[in-house]
Scaffold this active site. Sequence first.
Site, short mmCIF file in Angstrom:
data_model
loop_
_atom_site.label_atom_id
_atom_site.label_comp_id
_atom_site.label_asym_id
_atom_site.label_seq_id
_atom_site.Cartn_x
_atom_site.Cartn_y
_atom_site.Cartn_z
CE1 TYR A 154 5.33 7.93 -6.89
CE2 TYR A 154 5.91 7.02 -4.89
CZ TYR A 154 5.63 7.02 -6.39
OH TYR A 154 6.26 5.80 -6.82
CE1 TYR A 192 1.54 9.97 1.27
CE2 TYR A 192 3.61 9.98 -0.28
CZ TYR A 192 2.22 9.51 -0.01
OH TYR A 192 1.55 8.66 -0.74
CG HIS A 195 -0.36 6.36 0.99
ND1 HIS A 195 -0.41 7.44 0.11
CD2 HIS A 195 -1.61 5.82 0.94
CE1 HIS A 195 -1.77 7.58 -0.24
NE2 HIS A 195 -2.39 6.86 0.45
CE1 TYR A 242 5.82 4.68 -0.01
CE2 TYR A 242 4.12 6.38 0.09
CZ TYR A 242 4.68 5.36 -0.70
OH TYR A 242 4.11 4.96 -1.72
CB CYS A 263 -11.38 0.73 -15.21
SG CYS A 263 -10.57 1.87 -15.92
FE1 SF4 Z 1 -8.39 5.75 -14.32
FE2 SF4 Z 1 -10.25 4.34 -15.44
FE3 SF4 Z 1 -10.98 6.29 -14.02
FE4 SF4 Z 1 -9.76 6.66 -16.09
S1 SF4 Z 1 -11.78 5.86 -16.05
S2 SF4 Z 1 -9.33 7.64 -14.58
S3 SF4 Z 1 -8.52 4.92 -16.15
S4 SF4 Z 1 -10.25 4.64 -13.26
#
Ligand code: SF4
Length: 678
Positions: free
Chosen positions: A61, A172, A175, A177, A343
């Site tokens: 952004y 945009y 989100h 905004y 993650c």
């Molecule tokens: Fe993001 Fe985890 Fe995927 Fe890497 S593995 S792009 S840190 S979500």
Amino acid sequence: MARDPRYDPLFEPLQIGPVTAPNRFYQVPHCSGMGFQRPRMLAAMRGIKAEGGWGVVCTEYCSIAPSSDEGHYPCASLYDADDVRNLRAMTDAVHAQGSLAGVELWYGGHTSANLDTREVALDVASLPNTATHGMPAQSQAMSRDDIRAFRAMYRAGAERALEAGFDIVYVYANHYYLLHNFLNPYFNRRDDEYGGSRENRVRLLRELIEDVGEVIAGRAALAVRYSIASDFETDPELLECFRLVAELPDLWDITVDDYDLEMGSSRFVREAANQAAVAKIKSLTSKPVVSVGRFTSPDTMLAQITGGVQDFIGAARPSIADPFLPRKIDEGRLEDIRECIGCNICYAHNSLGVPIRCTQNPTMGEEWRRGWHPEKIQKRHADQGVLVVGGGPAGLEAARALGQRGYTVILAEAERELGGRLNRETRLSGLSEWARVRDWRLGQLRRMPNVAIFPQNRLDADAVLELDAEHVIVATGASWRRDGVGRHSNEAFAGHDSDAVIGVEDVLDGRLPDGRVVIYDDDHYYLANAIALQLSTAGCAVTLVTPADRLAAWSGFPDEHSGIMRSLYAAGVEIQTAQALVGFDSGVARFAHVHGGPDASLDADYLLPVTAREPDDTLWRALNARADDLAAAGILSLQRIGDCRAPGIVAQAVYAGHRAARELGSATPRARRDRVVL
Ligand code: SF4
Ligand code: ADP
């Protein structure tokens, strides 16, 4: 190898207004933690994505004016000629690979605290600021004059975007905004021509599409980022607004109106989760549509295109975890794809105001700073052997990257299965995708003739000295403490040696307690709450207690906090905050309130502390104390990496392994700093 022709539809060029994308791989705008502050890092990172085959590569952004300032989140900006020059470095890097560069022109409104610029934010109304590190302050309700000035700002932003060389310019509109708030009757309660009816609420978006369209006329494509409710059947408002402008831009970049779903971690959201909403939009416009869905499977991607759900495979995280994902499909190397594990550690680092890093891809953010390429690595510095002890994330990545460099590598692991902490933690509900960290590395290692893997080999110092290796890398991990020592207390709690105090490893190895279990969380991330859910499912009455004011506070950075809280409440887990563990005896866990409030006392059959880890560095210390023996055995270097050096998150262990491999034989490499020099 050649591409499987089945995947040809992913490689067909497609016109977007006046420009043509070379294929269907589209890196949508994603935050990088680099933005206007680190232009060289940004340019190199985006350039690598283009090199890896992403046909469109967008910036994050990009603020059009100082009254839209994200403070400690380093967004991109296009305020002046300096910004133009900096972003030109990015578009040049993307164009050099034959890809298109996109820019997401952004104005925040009440979400921008403007802590840096101290400007007043404009919005549809005077709304309280909602930034994470926000202010007890409000935006200025826009007058008609403000709207006129705002349109001029957007036009100026579009002009600078062209000067910087962008091929796709975004308006945009989601989100939460400013533009989203104009569309949304919940926020937009105006009684002028910009409020009330749908036609009125869409007016500003329509005007901006026309304004930007006039500026860029024929020289770049116009994209709109837009969202509808994931349950658009029951909440059709934004869908109905969409119908009014469906044919105006050259491309739609679509998301759902729930960030937890759009950007959800793999604990709570699966691949292609937004498909129904995207398909609905696609059915309402003749313009190309792109959307994300954490796509890592080529077959799922193909189904999106051939099934008419969308025209481009939008990706943020999959392109971070593997910048070369498109190339690998093109070259028929599917087994080399390094799949994102969901993650959200990348996002966490942007939230922390620093460059993104990635659990799977240790080179992310180091393309310019350390000169690391995700696919290429320098050849071994000498014809030498390396012993890696420990096959967790650190050891696996060290062995893999050393193998890639051409060293003779021995990887010794005490357990039958390689993977270290991942083997235990991925048994927990919602964490199974994290096993990709182990599995991708094992897949690569098994195809390297110069790497020998020895499971069920717990090495001591004598065994290490007997092995034929010039370099030893110790990656023996860490173990969870049971005595309550952690961030909040540096002393063991009274009664920590009771049989009713259980350890994290006990539970993860399947030795489950029963009855009433108190889990004490001074770790503040995922493990304590994931175990709580596991025990609750197994029939325990679980209470989670933390000395912090907010349970699992760090999980807010990877945007998992609300998912965690929702699942804990749904599972009936009791929660107590601001209570520090003092003692445990006769079936009672005692706590002291950290702010002087009422102390808690909880009946418990078992107490499970999740506080801190003890590095398992016995082997390294034993070897380090025997310098003469090391020299006599011909060992030239000894180092410890990962959790046995300093326990941390999995991303840190993978990074440590990669760095140790990269830097073996190098003379004190140093990272460059991307900063303004006077
Ligand atoms: Fe993001 Fe985890 Fe995927 Fe890497 S593995 S792009 S840190 S979500
Ligand atoms: P990291 O996250 O730093 O990679 P882990 O705890 O995940 O750490 O992995 C460490 C690995 O090292 C575990 O699989 C453990 O079994 C292994 N290990 C520990 N001590 C030894 C040893 N002396 N010999 C071989 N392997 C070991």
